[in-house]
Enzyme design. Sequence first.
Site, PDB file in Angstrom:
ATOM      1  N   ILE A   1       0.482  -1.010   0.136  1.00 24.94           N
ATOM      2  CA  ILE A   1       0.188  -0.102  -0.478  1.00 24.94           C
ATOM      3  C   ILE A   1       0.601   1.206  -0.139  1.00 24.94           C
ATOM      4  O   ILE A   1       0.085   2.613  -0.478  1.00 24.94           O
ATOM      5  CB  ILE A   1      -1.379   0.348   1.555  1.00 24.94           C
ATOM      6  CG1 ILE A   1      -0.598  -0.352   2.447  1.00 24.94           C
ATOM      7  CG2 ILE A   1      -2.442  -0.892   1.066  1.00 24.94           C
ATOM      8  CD1 ILE A   1      -1.091  -0.213   3.780  1.00 24.94           C
ATOM      9  N   GLY A   2       2.206   1.279   0.009  1.00 24.54           N
ATOM     10  CA  GLY A   2       2.956   2.577   0.107  1.00 24.54           C
ATOM     11  C   GLY A   2       4.169   1.882  -0.019  1.00 24.54           C
ATOM     12  O   GLY A   2       4.834   1.182   0.984  1.00 24.54           O
ATOM     13  N   GLU A   3       5.032   2.738   0.215  1.00 26.92           N
ATOM     14  CA  GLU A   3       6.994   3.163   1.180  1.00 26.92           C
ATOM     15  C   GLU A   3       7.067   4.466   1.643  1.00 26.92           C
ATOM     16  O   GLU A   3       6.610   5.718   0.779  1.00 26.92           O
ATOM     17  CB  GLU A   3       7.752   3.181  -0.489  1.00 26.92           C
ATOM     18  CG  GLU A   3       7.465   2.279  -1.269  1.00 26.92           C
ATOM     19  CD  GLU A   3       8.324   1.594  -2.978  1.00 26.92           C
ATOM     20  OE1 GLU A   3       8.645   2.694  -2.778  1.00 26.92           O
ATOM     21  OE2 GLU A   3       8.482   0.797  -3.375  1.00 26.92           O
ATOM     22  N   GLY A   4       6.836   4.434   2.515  1.00 29.32           N
ATOM     23  CA  GLY A   4       6.867   5.259   3.738  1.00 29.32           C
ATOM     24  C   GLY A   4       8.455   5.356   4.603  1.00 29.32           C
ATOM     25  O   GLY A   4       9.346   5.139   3.154  1.00 29.32           O
ATOM     26  N   THR A   5       8.822   6.450   4.056  1.00 28.04           N
ATOM     27  CA  THR A   5      10.076   6.971   4.827  1.00 28.04           C
ATOM     28  C   THR A   5      10.823   5.731   5.424  1.00 28.04           C
ATOM     29  O   THR A   5      12.197   5.509   5.157  1.00 28.04           O
ATOM     30  CB  THR A   5      10.007   7.918   6.116  1.00 28.04           C
ATOM     31  OG1 THR A   5       8.942   8.739   5.776  1.00 28.04           O
ATOM     32  CG2 THR A   5      11.205   8.791   6.697  1.00 28.04           C
ATOM     33  N   TYR A   6      10.305   5.022   6.110  1.00 28.87           N
ATOM     34  CA  TYR A   6      11.021   3.996   6.332  1.00 28.87           C
ATOM     35  C   TYR A   6      11.575   2.600   5.338  1.00 28.87           C
ATOM     36  O   TYR A   6      11.925   1.695   5.907  1.00 28.87           O
ATOM     37  CB  TYR A   6      11.199   3.150   8.221  1.00 28.87           C
ATOM     38  CG  TYR A   6      10.379   4.614   9.066  1.00 28.87           C
ATOM     39  CD1 TYR A   6      11.655   5.070   9.130  1.00 28.87           C
ATOM     40  CD2 TYR A   6       9.772   5.516   9.435  1.00 28.87           C
ATOM     41  CE1 TYR A   6      12.282   6.373  10.337  1.00 28.87           C
ATOM     42  CE2 TYR A   6      10.296   6.084  10.413  1.00 28.87           C
ATOM     43  CZ  TYR A   6      11.154   6.679  10.502  1.00 28.87           C
ATOM     44  OH  TYR A   6      11.364   8.558  10.915  1.00 28.87           O
ATOM     45  N   GLY A   7      10.656   1.861   4.953  1.00 33.20           N
ATOM     46  CA  GLY A   7      10.445   0.420   4.784  1.00 33.20           C
ATOM     47  C   GLY A   7       9.487   0.655   3.404  1.00 33.20           C
ATOM     48  O   GLY A   7       8.177   2.054   3.558  1.00 33.20           O
TER      49      GLY A   7
ATOM     50  N   LYS B   1       5.014  -2.955   8.029  1.00 33.69           N
ATOM     51  CA  LYS B   1       6.308  -2.071   7.831  1.00 33.69           C
ATOM     52  C   LYS B   1       7.053  -3.340   7.950  1.00 33.69           C
ATOM     53  O   LYS B   1       7.583  -3.128   8.736  1.00 33.69           O
ATOM     54  CB  LYS B   1       6.109  -0.612   8.116  1.00 33.69           C
ATOM     55  CG  LYS B   1       5.193  -0.310   8.645  1.00 33.69           C
ATOM     56  CD  LYS B   1       5.048   1.213   9.235  1.00 33.69           C
ATOM     57  CE  LYS B   1       3.988   2.015   8.853  1.00 33.69           C
ATOM     58  NZ  LYS B   1       4.331   3.162   9.450  1.00 33.69           N
TER      59      LYS B   1
ATOM     60  N   ASP C   1       9.013  13.271  12.573  1.00 29.89           N
ATOM     61  CA  ASP C   1       8.767  13.476  11.279  1.00 29.89           C
ATOM     62  C   ASP C   1       7.583  14.158  10.863  1.00 29.89           C
ATOM     63  O   ASP C   1       7.026  13.015  10.122  1.00 29.89           O
ATOM     64  CB  ASP C   1       9.474  12.034  10.723  1.00 29.89           C
ATOM     65  CG  ASP C   1       9.632  11.937   9.314  1.00 29.89           C
ATOM     66  OD1 ASP C   1       9.310  13.623   8.977  1.00 29.89           O
ATOM     67  OD2 ASP C   1       9.362  11.084   8.626  1.00 29.89           O
TER      68      ASP C   1
END
Length: 332
Positions: A28-34, A51, A146
């Site tokens: 569902i996504g690529e966030g700051t951490y992976g 995550k 963040d």
Amino acid sequence: MDPIREGEVAHEGDSVYTLNDFTKLEKIGEGTYGVVYKGKNRRTNAMVAMKKIRLESEDEGVPSTAVREISLLKELQHPNVVGLEAVIMQENRLFLIFEFLSFDLKRYMDQLGKDEYLPLETLKSYTFQILQAMCFCHQRRVIHRDLKPQNLLVDNNGAIKLADFGLARAIGIPIRVYTHEVVTLWYRAPEILMGAQRYSMGVDMWSIGCIFAEMATKKPLFQGDSEIDELFRIFRVLGTPTELEWNGVESLPDYKATFPKWRENFLRDKFYDKKTGKHLLDDTAFSLLEGLLIYDPSLRLNAKKALVHPYFDNMDTSKLPAGNYRGELELF
């Protein structure tokens, strides 16, 4: 929809989970951490967000300090903080299992019509709830660092929850996310932009100010594309800070005496809708914003003080997830 292969190490806790207890459904996504996946808890059938943490030194395995710090975040139980349900180690990879919410604040604002703004009562309610969560975490000495609309998640019942608390300290903030997109600077406090080595809860309060402004206008307040551009955009709106209003600013590592000296404050102009001739923030709302965007972190409004700001005087808290919580430690 294959079950993930058995995890070798599970987190310590009340219910010990392995990766085999979760089914990955979709990315569902690529966030700051992976990478973030939507998943399903095979024991409870509840939806979860999984995550997969990307670590800088994958070959060396996961630092035990990161695991320890992250495990502590399971204790951050508040109705406006996205719950961390499990921490699972597999080989040298780390999976964090969170409660699932499908919509973030950025997507919510993006789907508003061209001339449509967030309803004023929603603006007030969301801001209050964000401050409630922030106050709760700050009293437990956890800084977010963040904060941005992408990690504020909303549900269909008017609740907003903060995600990714404490991860910045446990893992560090990378310069770029998975997609090589630069991690956004738009919500970053000026003391961080000027290289402060030590900073306080005030960095989160600045971010909340920027998010409050963006909820009111649907536009990021300071949309810089580099650290210096971000800083100068702040200075152009608020004036370049001097020792007079920010004691110690000239001693910050990245402060330069050659910075342009913008003197005027144009913050009010940002909330004037030329089309309708209306102000998007009334005087008390604007006063709260000014308190959150004070340059000197030691003078900036803290979360507990912000919760009792006159802007929230007529706030109906009866239907909020955390009720009328305004920083009383014993409530949770």
